[in-house]
Design a protein around this motif. Structure first.
Motif, PDB file in Angstrom:
ATOM      1  N   LEU A  33      11.157 -21.785 -26.110  1.00 24.24           N
ATOM      2  CA  LEU A  33      11.488 -22.604 -27.241  1.00 24.24           C
ATOM      3  C   LEU A  33      12.494 -22.201 -28.262  1.00 24.24           C
ATOM      4  N   THR A  34      12.499 -20.963 -28.577  1.00 27.81           N
ATOM      5  CA  THR A  34      13.382 -20.200 -29.270  1.00 27.81           C
ATOM      6  C   THR A  34      14.903 -20.102 -28.446  1.00 27.81           C
ATOM      7  N   ALA A  35      14.855 -19.997 -27.308  1.00 25.28           N
ATOM      8  CA  ALA A  35      16.243 -20.194 -26.772  1.00 25.28           C
ATOM      9  C   ALA A  35      16.635 -21.562 -26.536  1.00 25.28           C
ATOM     10  N   LEU A  36      15.957 -22.672 -26.914  1.00 23.13           N
ATOM     11  CA  LEU A  36      15.976 -24.012 -26.668  1.00 23.13           C
ATOM     12  C   LEU A  36      16.723 -24.337 -28.162  1.00 23.13           C
ATOM     13  N   VAL A  37      16.249 -23.729 -29.286  1.00 21.19           N
ATOM     14  CA  VAL A  37      16.517 -24.248 -30.416  1.00 21.19           C
ATOM     15  C   VAL A  37      18.120 -23.558 -30.646  1.00 21.19           C
ATOM     16  N   ILE A  38      18.201 -22.246 -30.297  1.00 24.77           N
ATOM     17  CA  ILE A  38      19.245 -21.773 -30.256  1.00 24.77           C
ATOM     18  C   ILE A  38      20.635 -22.350 -29.249  1.00 24.77           C
ATOM     19  N   ALA A  39      20.257 -22.588 -28.137  1.00 26.14           N
ATOM     20  CA  ALA A  39      21.336 -23.280 -27.107  1.00 26.14           C
ATOM     21  C   ALA A  39      21.529 -24.898 -27.757  1.00 26.14           C
ATOM     22  N   SER A  40      20.547 -25.502 -28.515  1.00 23.99           N
ATOM     23  CA  SER A  40      20.930 -26.785 -28.809  1.00 23.99           C
ATOM     24  C   SER A  40      21.815 -26.859 -30.119  1.00 23.99           C
ATOM     25  N   ALA A  41      21.554 -25.774 -30.974  1.00 23.82           N
ATOM     26  CA  ALA A  41      22.448 -25.628 -32.021  1.00 23.82           C
ATOM     27  C   ALA A  41      23.934 -25.247 -31.442  1.00 23.82           C
ATOM     28  N   LEU A  42      24.073 -24.648 -30.460  1.00 25.50           N
ATOM     29  CA  LEU A  42      25.560 -24.577 -29.978  1.00 25.50           C
ATOM     30  C   LEU A  42      25.964 -25.652 -29.108  1.00 25.50           C
ATOM     31  N   ALA A  43      25.189 -26.240 -28.281  1.00 30.79           N
ATOM     32  CA  ALA A  43      25.502 -27.191 -27.303  1.00 30.79           C
ATOM     33  C   ALA A  43      25.653 -28.685 -27.846  1.00 30.79           C
ATOM     34  N   LEU A  44      24.848 -28.974 -28.529  1.00 36.66           N
ATOM     35  CA  LEU A  44      24.972 -30.430 -29.179  1.00 36.66           C
ATOM     36  C   LEU A  44      26.247 -30.462 -29.932  1.00 36.66           C
ATOM     37  N   PRO A  45      26.444 -29.987 -30.941  1.00 37.20           N
ATOM     38  CA  PRO A  45      27.871 -30.202 -31.656  1.00 37.20           C
ATOM     39  C   PRO A  45      29.229 -29.829 -30.647  1.00 37.20           C
ATOM     40  N   PHE A  46      29.184 -28.789 -29.807  1.00 39.92           N
ATOM     41  CA  PHE A  46      30.135 -28.532 -28.804  1.00 39.92           C
ATOM     42  C   PHE A  46      30.547 -29.839 -27.955  1.00 39.92           C
ATOM     43  N   GLY A  47      29.159 -30.260 -27.399  1.00 41.44           N
ATOM     44  CA  GLY A  47      29.316 -31.420 -26.354  1.00 41.44           C
ATOM     45  C   GLY A  47      29.923 -32.615 -27.113  1.00 41.44           C
ATOM     46  N   THR A  48      29.359 -32.899 -28.567  1.00 42.54           N
ATOM     47  CA  THR A  48      29.879 -34.012 -29.241  1.00 42.54           C
ATOM     48  C   THR A  48      31.336 -33.987 -29.369  1.00 42.54           C
ATOM     49  N   TRP A  49      31.659 -32.613 -29.985  1.00 40.48           N
ATOM     50  CA  TRP A  49      33.300 -32.513 -30.452  1.00 40.48           C
ATOM     51  C   TRP A  49      34.088 -32.588 -29.099  1.00 40.48           C
ATOM     52  N   LEU A  50      33.479 -32.130 -27.998  1.00 36.92           N
ATOM     53  CA  LEU A  50      34.432 -32.350 -26.621  1.00 36.92           C
ATOM     54  C   LEU A  50      34.548 -33.698 -26.389  1.00 36.92           C
ATOM     55  N   ALA A  51      33.683 -34.660 -26.593  1.00 39.18           N
ATOM     56  CA  ALA A  51      33.792 -36.002 -26.352  1.00 39.18           C
ATOM     57  C   ALA A  51      34.699 -36.635 -27.146  1.00 39.18           C
ATOM     58  N   ILE A  52      35.186 -36.176 -28.127  1.00 45.08           N
ATOM     59  CA  ILE A  52      35.948 -36.901 -29.298  1.00 45.08           C
ATOM     60  C   ILE A  52      37.135 -36.344 -29.502  1.00 45.08           C
ATOM     61  N   ARG A  53      37.386 -35.054 -28.987  1.00 46.67           N
ATOM     62  CA  ARG A  53      38.561 -34.163 -29.488  1.00 46.67           C
ATOM     63  C   ARG A  53      39.451 -34.289 -28.248  1.00 46.67           C
ATOM     64  N   ARG A  54      40.889 -34.386 -28.471  1.00 50.18           N
ATOM     65  CA  ARG A  54      41.996 -34.461 -27.198  1.00 50.18           C
ATOM     66  C   ARG A  54      42.678 -33.194 -27.585  1.00 50.18           C
ATOM     67  N   PHE A  55      42.933 -32.196 -26.753  1.00 49.22           N
ATOM     68  CA  PHE A  55      43.607 -31.275 -26.768  1.00 49.22           C
ATOM     69  C   PHE A  55      44.265 -30.951 -25.349  1.00 49.22           C
ATOM     70  N   ARG A  56      45.037 -29.994 -25.333  1.00 52.76           N
ATOM     71  CA  ARG A  56      45.976 -29.718 -24.008  1.00 52.76           C
ATOM     72  C   ARG A  56      44.955 -29.225 -22.872  1.00 52.76           C
ATOM     73  N   TYR A  57      43.899 -28.301 -23.077  1.00 43.25           N
ATOM     74  CA  TYR A  57      43.160 -27.851 -21.798  1.00 43.25           C
ATOM     75  C   TYR A  57      41.577 -28.398 -21.821  1.00 43.25           C
ATOM     76  N   ARG A  58      41.741 -29.563 -22.477  1.00 37.07           N
ATOM     77  CA  ARG A  58      40.293 -30.522 -22.526  1.00 37.07           C
ATOM     78  C   ARG A  58      39.685 -30.594 -21.125  1.00 37.07           C
ATOM     79  N   ARG A  59      40.544 -30.996 -20.020  1.00 41.30           N
ATOM     80  CA  ARG A  59      39.865 -31.377 -18.546  1.00 41.30           C
ATOM     81  C   ARG A  59      39.568 -29.973 -18.029  1.00 41.30           C
ATOM     82  N   PHE A  60      40.134 -29.013 -18.379  1.00 42.84           N
ATOM     83  CA  PHE A  60      40.006 -27.633 -17.631  1.00 42.84           C
ATOM     84  C   PHE A  60      38.762 -27.359 -18.210  1.00 42.84           C
TER      85      PHE A  60
END
Length: 234
Positions: free
Chosen positions: A34-61
């Motif tokens: 559960l501790t790992a889940l909280v930390i991972a979610s705090a990192l992964a949820l914003p990053f995954g969402t940001w990756l969905a809306i942001r366009r940059f040069r190495y996005r596909r990579f």
């Protein structure tokens, strides 16, 4: 056959009487995962969402690397974390090796790409629906991320539960960095492996039944949330 049946009966007895060792190992497993889940979610949820809306040069990579990391062998993660936290490693002075903290670090590395990848896929579809609206409202990138996370919270909860399911069932990396120390770093998966090797099938089966129950609960929760999400789209 009689020995197996006796082990099953003893396993249920240990669960029924709430055996101290069984409860201790289960609670430690939940604490770590559960501790790992909280930390991972705090990192992964914003990053995954940001990756969905942001366009940059190495996005596909970046997306390709993220998807590849979902299949990262846990034992490799355990080895890398072990080398980093060992006495000769760069973080050896912190004394984290063979502690629950080391196990949490390993689980975070394992489940973060999974949660981030599922989040990216879900938020990409949601972004296509909200793109024009959020752009017209002149929102900042941070506001867009927050809005998408809030609106897609059920899907993101499914992603988090998937990460939890993978984390609590992990054994290779946890064994390497935790050491399977009794009353310190022993969790469900490592205890099952140890007790099976010792021939104590009763405790191993009891722990196995607990792990199966937790896995079923997680999967039923994922199914319920997915069904709720689908019904909400009609």
């Amino acid at each position: 056959m009689n020995e197996i049946w006796a082990g099953v009966q003893e396993a249920f007895r240990l669960i029924f009487i709430l055996d101290a060792d069984l409860i201790e190992i289960t609670l430690r497993s939940l604490e770590v995962s559960l501790t790992a889940l909280v930390i991972a979610s705090a990192l992964a949820l914003p990053f995954g969402t940001w990756l969905a809306i942001r366009r940059f040069r190495y996005r596909r990579f970046t997306i390709a690397v993220l998807n590849a990391l979902m299949g990262l062998p846990p034992v490799v993660v355990g080895l890398v974390v072990y080398l980093l936290l060992s006495r000769s490693g760069p973080f050896g002075v912190m004394g984290l090796l063979f502690t629950p903290t080391a196990m949490i670090i390993a689980q975070v590395i394992i489940i973060t790409p999974l949660i981030a990848s599922i989040t990216h896929q879900a938020m990409r579809e949601l972004w296509s629906e909200y793109h024009d609206l959020l752009i017209s409202l002149n929102t900042t990138k941070r506001q867009r991320v927050v809005a998408l996370i809030w609106d897609g919270r059920r899907t993101l909860m499914t992603a988090a539960l998937a990460g939890f399911g993978r984390g609590i069932g992990e054994v290779g990396a946890i064994m390497i960095v935790g050491g399977n120390i009794d009353h310190a770093t022993r969790v469900l998966t490592t205890a099952i492996a140890l007790e099976t090797g010792k021939g104590d099938f009763a405790l191993a089966l009891g722990l196995g039944f607990v792990l199966i129950t937790l896995t079923l609960v997680v999967n039923l929760a994922i199914h319920a949330l997915s069904r709720t999400e689908q019904e909400g789209t009609w």
